[in-house]
Scaffold this motif. Structure first.
Motif, short mmCIF file in Angstrom:
data_model
loop_
_atom_site.label_atom_id
_atom_site.label_comp_id
_atom_site.label_asym_id
_atom_site.label_seq_id
_atom_site.Cartn_x
_atom_site.Cartn_y
_atom_site.Cartn_z
N HIS A 27 -76.06 -11.73 38.51
CA HIS A 27 -76.28 -11.50 37.32
C HIS A 27 -75.44 -12.30 36.11
CE1 HIS A 27 -78.58 -8.25 38.63
NE2 HIS A 27 -77.88 -7.61 39.27
N THR A 71 -80.54 -12.28 28.89
CA THR A 71 -80.23 -11.00 28.30
C THR A 71 -80.57 -9.96 29.23
OG1 THR A 71 -81.20 -11.95 26.21
CG2 THR A 71 -81.32 -9.66 26.35
N SER A 72 -81.44 -10.16 30.24
CA SER A 72 -81.74 -9.01 31.03
C SER A 72 -80.62 -8.88 31.98
CB SER A 72 -83.01 -9.34 31.86
OG SER A 72 -84.02 -9.05 31.06
N HIS A 77 -77.67 -7.32 30.34
CA HIS A 77 -77.85 -5.62 30.42
C HIS A 77 -77.50 -5.04 31.54
CE1 HIS A 77 -80.54 -6.25 26.72
NE2 HIS A 77 -79.45 -5.99 26.08
N LEU A 109 -73.63 -5.19 32.26
CA LEU A 109 -73.01 -3.90 31.40
C LEU A 109 -73.23 -2.72 31.98
CD1 LEU A 109 -73.90 -5.39 27.92
CD2 LEU A 109 -71.58 -5.45 28.98
N GLU A 110 -74.43 -2.68 32.55
CA GLU A 110 -74.71 -1.25 33.26
C GLU A 110 -73.69 -1.23 34.58
OE1 GLU A 110 -78.69 -1.20 34.21
OE2 GLU A 110 -79.26 -0.74 32.27
#
Length: 136
Positions: free
Chosen positions: A95, A106-107, A110, A113-114
């Motif tokens: 990622h 962007t995906s 996210h 961050l998760e």
């Protein structure tokens, strides 16, 4: 009301529920890679990891082993460390949003961050496990 909230937060069943909820993502991923071993190998190959079968086995062992330790409330510090390291490596290897274009960046950001939030939850679980044992 406040007394019942404190009672719930200190209960064994709530601590078990917390660990189950935290482990779900790791258990499901580890079991999926074990049940669909070829699919796991495909994931490892797509990530550029070779030999893919070895990396799939290491992932399965990390995810399931860490989950089991977490669920059993045994060596939670070890489970949290192993799973957090796995998540950090996943961010760097899979990622890597900083090097991807447009929507893919962007995906991936996210998801990264998760992963960071999950690391926080794992660290919190390790702290709580230790404190609960000291207070027992």
């Amino acid at each position: 009301m406040l007394v019942s909230i404190h009672s719930m937060l200190e209960s064994r069943w709530f601590w078990l529920l917390t660990r189950v909820l935290l482990a779900v993502v790791f258990l499901s991923s580890g079991l999926a890679k074990l049940i669909d071993f070829e699919g796991g190998i495909t994931e490892m190959t797509r990530a550029g990891l070779a030999p893919a079968a070895l990396f799939n086995w290491l992932t399965i062992i990390t995810l399931l082993g860490g989950s089991i330790l977490l669920l059993l409330d045994r060596a939670v510090w070890l489970a949290a460390s192993a799973l957090a390291t796995f998540l950090l490596l996943t961010i760097v290897i899979v990622h890597h949003f900083w090097s991807l274009p447009g929507q893919a960046a962007t995906s991936s950001m996210h998801i990264a961050l998760e992963h960071v939030s999950l690391i926080g939850g794992l660290l919190a679980a390790a702290i709580v496990s230790r404190l609960r044992k000291r207070l027992a």
